[in-house]
Enzyme design. Structure first.
Site, PDB file in Angstrom:
ATOM      1  N   HIS A 184      -7.889  -9.379 -28.645  1.00 52.94           N
ATOM      2  CA  HIS A 184      -8.438 -10.388 -29.543  1.00 52.94           C
ATOM      3  C   HIS A 184      -9.936 -10.526 -29.308  1.00 52.94           C
ATOM      4  O   HIS A 184     -10.472 -10.048 -28.293  1.00 52.94           O
ATOM      5  CB  HIS A 184      -7.753 -11.749 -29.314  1.00 52.94           C
TER       6      HIS A 184
ATOM      7  N   HIS B 198     -16.911  -9.480 -28.703  1.00 50.70           N
ATOM      8  CA  HIS B 198     -16.283  -8.225 -28.294  1.00 50.70           C
ATOM      9  C   HIS B 198     -14.772  -8.392 -28.162  1.00 50.70           C
ATOM     10  O   HIS B 198     -14.268  -9.522 -28.106  1.00 50.70           O
ATOM     11  CB  HIS B 198     -16.856  -7.754 -26.949  1.00 50.70           C
TER      12      HIS B 198
END
Length: 280
Positions: free
Chosen positions: A135, A223
């Site tokens: 995620h 990220h």
């Protein structure tokens, strides 16, 4: 309930004790009952003292005691049971670790890239452990008390109600380390869609501020974490990051690009997950 169990037991003990100590109605009057006053009239009987009842409290069954363990659970704090990971904050009953994120659903090519990256990192002296799920974080991990969860989610849902769907992509590998320097991560950084992500973060931060919780980083590096290892391994990871990046860029089918479809955001709090669909 435990209270009812103890009370009924005590009442039964008290009734049995009273039956044992009650006077025999057929017995002769006692000296106290036969005493007369100075005028020859029967003296007013003195009230008898009530017999003292000893309340015997039954022991609490072990099964009930085990329902309420101590706050400090040695198993949950034992890092050896979690691959050597150490909590960023101490686990306490009633505290729920909470964060907002954009989920990523791996594709077949992504799995192939991971295998190649792990093999190359191992050759460089770093053994990586794959993330259990993938995620992109849109908040810091904060602590919510249990009674805050419902109003927090309601506030977050209201703030996100008008956020639009978006798409972002990531292809540059980057090394991260947590603040406590207990874990090092290999991540893949977003290269497009930062503007939309920043807009979402501002919305999430409003709810965080409302509940006096930490907002997101001022200059975030959006990220997706791919893998991790124990300790501060940045030096070793930096030594092989160029080789790892080549595996991403120089594939036969062309450079690999991780694509995230922002159709819904999620909030994980403890073992509960809440979903927030975004507008078309």
């Amino acid at each position: 309930m435990l209270v009812g169990y103890s009370s009924s037991s005590e009442e039964e003990n008290q009734e049995e004790h009273q039956e044992e100590t009650a006077p025999n109605k057929d017995a002769s009057p006692t000296r106290e009952e036969e005493e007369e006053g100075e005028d020859g009239c029967p003296a007013r009987k003195k009230p008898r003292a009530e017999p003292q009842v000893t309340k015997t409290r039954l022991p609490v069954p072990g099964s009930l005691m085990s329902m309420f363990p101590d706050d400090d659970d040695p198993e949950t704090e034992d890092s050896s049971l979690h691959g050597g990971r150490i909590r960023s904050f101490r686990h306490e009953r009633g505290n729920w670790a909470t964060y907002v994120y954009l989920p990523y659903h791996p594709e077949e090519e992504f799995e192939e890239v991971l295998e190649e990256l792990f093999s190359a990192a191992s050759d460089g002296g770093v053994d990586l452990t794959q993330q259990e799920e993938f995620h992109l974080s849109l908040s810091q991990t904060v602590v919510l008390r249990h009674h805050w969860i419902q109003p927090f989610i309601q506030s977050l849902r209201a703030d996100l109600a008008h956020c639009k769907k978006f798409v972002c992509s990531a292809r540059k590998l980057k090394v991260y380390c947590n603040a406590e320097k207990t874990r090092t991560f290999l991540g893949i950084e977003v290269c497009s869609g930062q503007t939309q992500l920043l807009d979402v973060v501002r919305v999430v931060d409003r709810t965080m501020t409302e509940f006096r919780l930490d907002t997101f980083y001022k200059e975030p590096s959006f990220h997706v974490s791919l893998a991790w290892c124990v300790g501060d391994m940045r030096e070793k990871m930096d030594g092989c990051i160029q080789k790892l990046q080549c595996l991403v860029d120089e594939r036969e089918e062309g450079p690999f690009e991780l694509r995230l479809d922002g159709v819904e955001l999620r909030c994980r709090t403890g073992n509960k997950t809440f979903r927030f669909p975004l507008e078309p």
